[in-house]
Design an enzyme around this catalytic site. Structure first.
Site, PDB file in Angstrom:
ATOM      1  N   HIS A 238       0.796  -1.216   0.000  1.00 18.77           N
ATOM      2  CA  HIS A 238       0.000   0.000   0.000  1.00 18.77           C
ATOM      3  C   HIS A 238       0.835   1.277   0.000  1.00 18.77           C
ATOM      4  CE1 HIS A 238      -3.440   2.288  -0.599  1.00 18.77           C
ATOM      5  NE2 HIS A 238      -2.867   3.182   0.155  1.00 18.77           N
ATOM      6  N   TYR A 242       1.363   5.303  -2.613  1.00 19.22           N
ATOM      7  CA  TYR A 242       1.638   6.726  -2.336  1.00 19.22           C
ATOM      8  C   TYR A 242       3.006   7.101  -2.871  1.00 19.22           C
ATOM      9  CZ  TYR A 242      -2.458   6.283   0.504  1.00 19.22           C
ATOM     10  OH  TYR A 242      -3.729   6.023   0.907  1.00 19.22           O
ATOM     11  N   HIS A 389      -9.923   1.574 -10.919  1.00 12.79           N
ATOM     12  CA  HIS A 389      -9.449   2.575  -9.959  1.00 12.79           C
ATOM     13  C   HIS A 389      -7.981   2.931 -10.204  1.00 12.79           C
ATOM     14  CE1 HIS A 389      -8.271   4.440  -6.202  1.00 12.79           C
ATOM     15  NE2 HIS A 389      -7.406   3.457  -5.999  1.00 12.79           N
ATOM     16  N   PHE A 390      -7.110   1.902 -10.304  1.00 10.59           N
ATOM     17  CA  PHE A 390      -5.698   2.322 -10.332  1.00 10.59           C
ATOM     18  C   PHE A 390      -5.205   2.743 -11.713  1.00 10.59           C
ATOM     19  CE2 PHE A 390      -5.090  -2.429  -9.879  1.00 10.59           C
ATOM     20  CZ  PHE A 390      -4.639  -2.655 -11.171  1.00 10.59           C
ATOM     21  N   HIS A 391      -5.986   2.473 -12.769  1.00 11.61           N
ATOM     22  CA  HIS A 391      -5.600   3.116 -14.036  1.00 11.61           C
ATOM     23  C   HIS A 391      -5.884   4.613 -13.976  1.00 11.61           C
ATOM     24  CE1 HIS A 391      -5.269  -0.981 -15.696  1.00 11.61           C
ATOM     25  NE2 HIS A 391      -4.372  -0.413 -16.474  1.00 11.61           N
ATOM     26  N   ARG A 452     -11.166  -9.280 -12.074  1.00 14.01           N
ATOM     27  CA  ARG A 452      -9.944  -8.828 -12.717  1.00 14.01           C
ATOM     28  C   ARG A 452      -9.084 -10.057 -12.976  1.00 14.01           C
ATOM     29  NH1 ARG A 452      -6.165  -6.284  -7.968  1.00 14.01           N
ATOM     30  NH2 ARG A 452      -4.682  -6.175  -9.687  1.00 14.01           N
ATOM     31  N   ARG A 453      -7.959  -9.881 -13.629  1.00 15.20           N
ATOM     32  CA  ARG A 453      -6.964 -10.930 -13.806  1.00 15.20           C
ATOM     33  C   ARG A 453      -7.559 -12.209 -14.354  1.00 15.20           C
ATOM     34  NH1 ARG A 453      -3.252 -10.647  -8.370  1.00 15.20           N
ATOM     35  NH2 ARG A 453      -1.962  -8.982  -9.180  1.00 15.20           N
TER      36      ARG A 453
END
Ligand code: HEM
Ligand SMILES: [Cu+2]
Ligand SMILES: [Cu+2]
Lengths: 569, 171
Positions: A238, A242, A389-391, A452-453
């Site tokens: 995690h 950041y 979300h993370f794209h 996903r995946r």
């Protein structure tokens, strides 16, 4: 800060400029590799173009994930900091051999890991080395086992990043000796706090790889505890998100205001933001284990609250970014409640890329709040919502910002102007269109339960039902978005390649690459903000509090118990 | 430290917002709704799962354990849910259903599509998750954690039948 008004970074700091160029070249190559895999995946799993086999899908996905977030995103950080630290301290890093050394070490690590990952395409054994593959995705959860050179490669790469941190720390110490009464320049402050929390956070992955996975993959220890290794992974996993964001934040705080035509609002508040990251980002990894059996609910709850408080520095950053842009726009003659937006330099890719990045980050923040909400997470955990979300975050907020920053730094690092300016101008817009399609479709597919995946769009025993829209339209949007993104990534690479080979020499006197002082400077903030030893110590204590109890309880019942033997994917 | 008035307002709004979020999640987690996965399932040796009472051939599947309470023991392995894949899992509506699950090899996922039952299956750990199904129907089960080259074929089926039609002697 007397950076010569017209002296280019490359003339003033030739060794550092060379280092930054090397890091960015490798970074952009890994971005390109990732983008090729990305478009193949998206077309395969939406059933639009099937030139790869479903069994190989995970080899592609491993290459995509590792190249994008372990290589490209971290190289972007190191490149940015290796420029920002000497620039803001106005002195060389001081040890060219050391700098060159960690870059080489990192590169060796990358090459080893790439060999293992690409070997996933070879069926059967390789002479001497045996079964070479690393089809374990970028999370490499045990007991799925990769070839040892995959773990060795990653370990060398992480060690290189630590050495990079020391390079910046020592530069700051030396500078302090000569400037005992001055405030730490903001860019160095950002780089150093970031590397501090990275050193702390990456201990998890380092212990996981060096003490468990590597000896286990070499056959030295027979088994590992999957929950323990997984927890060590997320202890880094995690905070790493950041960490990825920090070069974008550095650019938003120090370069974006200038590109908008203004200056940063508040330097002290920026420092507060980075201290919050240093303190809070490490003890939250358990939020990736909300769904894990074996982790007590109490920890999950504490971590959830902590995660929510991490919204604070991001919300403050959103304010600063918008406020600095507005200030710049008004300096440029913009007026009106929203009319000032028109006064911003939308035709400049350096600016438009960063502005779009900010928009995507805001959207990503919202979907992130859903992930962080312990109970809502049950709905979206491990569905396509999560890549959606993370794209938006690392895939766009960071990637687009870095594209803008690299365009802006290019002349300062090479002494050449950008070529293919028209292509450069549309490139961020192509990304914007592509990501709007792809990420909204991923979020909606996730709500329908699409995992996903996974290589296949449909399953034999049941159908997915979209809550918003319908499945066929969602697949089309995913595919179209992915193609736009791929084109945009290669447009970016084409601009850089063309500029390297055909960019015209710039006349330094015609350009101004200085960064204006903030409206409220560091002298307005209390001195304690610069007490990095204090903040570092508190950060260590918080990590011990968050991880000490669960780790001790799992380790005392035998660090390898309950144990799992290696399994080939 | 000099903070602009608007920035102070923003800071205050942000803090209220965050506290609000924590409060809603607390309510959602402690109040009504499903019980969350915790550490109360215990641990197990992955190598010997099939010899354990719960995950042996006799132990797997649906068992009535109370007047209106059923336990479902599911073993996951590359690339099967046992039961689930070769024969469906059948449970009644309006009953307390407790899933116990573990893995014989690598990490898998256990997701009942369209529901809140979505959890990791970790070798060495026995997961425990309790839920109720109000609506009868057929649900898909998928493994949503990558578990190897056949991962996309790992699926199963759950039939929820009306309580009145459910014959406990079947299980
Ligand atoms: C060229 C444009 C891109 C395309 C077409 C693309 C496409 C995709 C798709 C379709 C997936 C989901 C695959 C699955 O779960 O089955 C994925 C996963 C992922 N993408 Fe991208 N992506 C792109 C760019 C990026 C960028 C710029 C980043 C980050 C810097 C990124 C990071 C990731 C990561 C970390 C995963 C997850 C891998 C995993 O689950 O192991 N992608 N990408
Ligand atoms: Cu996280
Ligand atoms: Cu599986």
């Amino acid at each position: 800060m007397a950076t010569g008004q017209n002296e280019l970074f490359k003339d003033k700091f030739p060794t550092e400029a060379k280092a930054v160029r090397r890091i960015f070249v490798v970074g952009v190559i890994t971005l390109g590799i990732g983008a090729i895999m990305g478009v193949l995946q998206v077309l395969h799993r939406t059933d639009k173009l099937r030139i790869i086999s479903s069994g190989d899908y995970y080899t592609y996905l491993t290459i995509h994930g590792v190249n994008m977030v372990i290589f490209w995103a971290i190289l972007a950080i190191l490149g940015t900091f290796t420029w920002a630290v000497p620039r803001s301290l106005d002195r060389s890093l001081g040890n060219p051999k050391f700098t060159c050394g960690w870059i080489r070490l990192g590169l060796i690590g990358i090459i080893l890991a790439e060999i293992a990952m690409f070997a996933g395409f070879i069926k059967g054994d390789v002479p001497i080395l045996g079964n070479m593959q690393a089809d374990v995705l970028y999370t490499f959860y045990a007991p799925l086992k990769a070839h040892p050179i995959f773990y060795i490669g990653l370990a060398l790469y992480v060690i290189a990043s630590w050495l990079a941190g020391f390079d910046y720390f020592t530069a700051l110490w030396d500078w302090k000796k000569d400037n005992p009464d001055e405030r730490i320049p903001l860019q160095t402050f950002i780089a150093v706090t970031t590397m501090m929390f990275w050193q702390l956070a990456s201990l998890g992955i380092a212990i996981e790889v060096l003490f468990f996975l590597l000896p286990w993959s070499l056959g030295i220890i027979p088994q590992v505890d999957p929950l323990l290794t997984r927890t060590l992974f997320w202890m880094t996993g995690h905070p790493i998100v950041y960490f990825w964001l920090m070069p974008a934040y550095l650019a938003w705080y120090t370069v974006l205001p200038k590109l908008s035509g203004g200056r940063l609002f508040s330097d002290p508040l920026a420092r507060v933001v980075f201290i919050l990251f240093l303190l809070l980002s490490s003890p939250v990894g358990f939020h990736h284990q909300y769904m894990d059996p074996g982790v007590p609910n109490g920890f999950k709850y504490v971590v959830m609250s902590n995660t929510m408080f991490l919204l604070l520095p991001s919300l403050l950053t959103a304010f600063t970014a918008v406020a600095s842009m507005e200030h710049g726009a008004r300096q440029r003659g913009g007026t009106g409640r929203l009319g000032w937006l028109k006064a911003l330099p939308w035709e400049k890719p350096q600016f438009s890329a960063m502005a779009f990045a900010g928009l995507f980050f805001a959207a990503g923040g919202f979907s992130g709040m859903v992930n962080a909400a312990l109970n809502l997470n049950y709905l979206v955990h491990n569905t396509l919502w999560v890549p959606g979300h993370f794209h938006l975050t690392v895939g766009s907020a960071v990637t687009l910002t870095m594209m803008g920053l690299i365009y802006w730094l290019f002349p300062q690092l090479t002494g050449k102007d950008l070529s293919l300016k028209g292509l450069a101008m549309v490139q961020p817009y192509l990304w914007f269109i592509g990501m709007t399609f792809m990420s909204n479709a991923m979020h909606r597919a996730g709500l329908a339960g699409v995992p996903r995946r996974t290589a296949e769009p449909t399953y034999r025993l049941f159908d997915f039902h979209a809550v918003l829209g319908n499945m066929s339209e969602i697949r089309w949007q995913l595919a179209i978005g992915g193609v736009f993104l791929f084109i945009s990534a290669f447009a970016f690479i084409a601009v850089l390649v063309a500029s390297v080979f055909a960019g015209s020499r710039i006349d330094a006197a015609q350009h101004d690459f200085t960064i204006p002082e903030p409206l409220s400077g560091p002298e307005d903030g209390p001195l304690i903000l610069d007490n990095l030893k204090l903040w570092g110590a508190i950060a260590v204590v918080l990590v011990l509090l968050a991880y000490g109890v669960p780790l001790m309880s799992w380790v005392t019942d035998g660090p390898l118990q309950p144990g799992a033997i290696p399994v080939r994917p | 430290m000099d903070i602009h008035k608007y920035e102070k307002i923003w800071l205050a709004v942000a803090l209220v917002f965050i506290v609000g979020l924590v409060a809603t999640v607390t309510y959602g987690a402690l109040g009504p709704g499903i019980k969350m996965v915790s550490d109360n399932g215990g641990t197990i040796s992955p190598a010997n799962v099939t010899q354990s009472e719960r995950f042996s051939a006799q132990g797997r599947g649906v068992h009535k354990v109370g007047p209106n309470h059923y336990e479902v023991n599911v073993l996951a392995r590359q690339f099967l849910f046992m039961p689930g894949t070769t024969q469906p899992i059948t449970v009644p509506t309006d009953s307390k259903i407790t899933f116990y699950y573990t893995s014989a090899d690598v990490i898998h996922g256990f997701e009942i599509v369209g529901t809140n039952v979505n959890t990791m299956v970790i070798p060495g750990q026995v997961g425990k998750m309790t839920t109720r199904f109000e609506e009868p129907g057929e649900y898909g089960i998928i493994c949503n954690e990558y578990c190897g080259s056949g991962h996309h074929t790992m699926e199963g089926k759950l039939n929820v039948v009306p309580k009145s039609e459910f014959n406990a002697s079947e299980v």
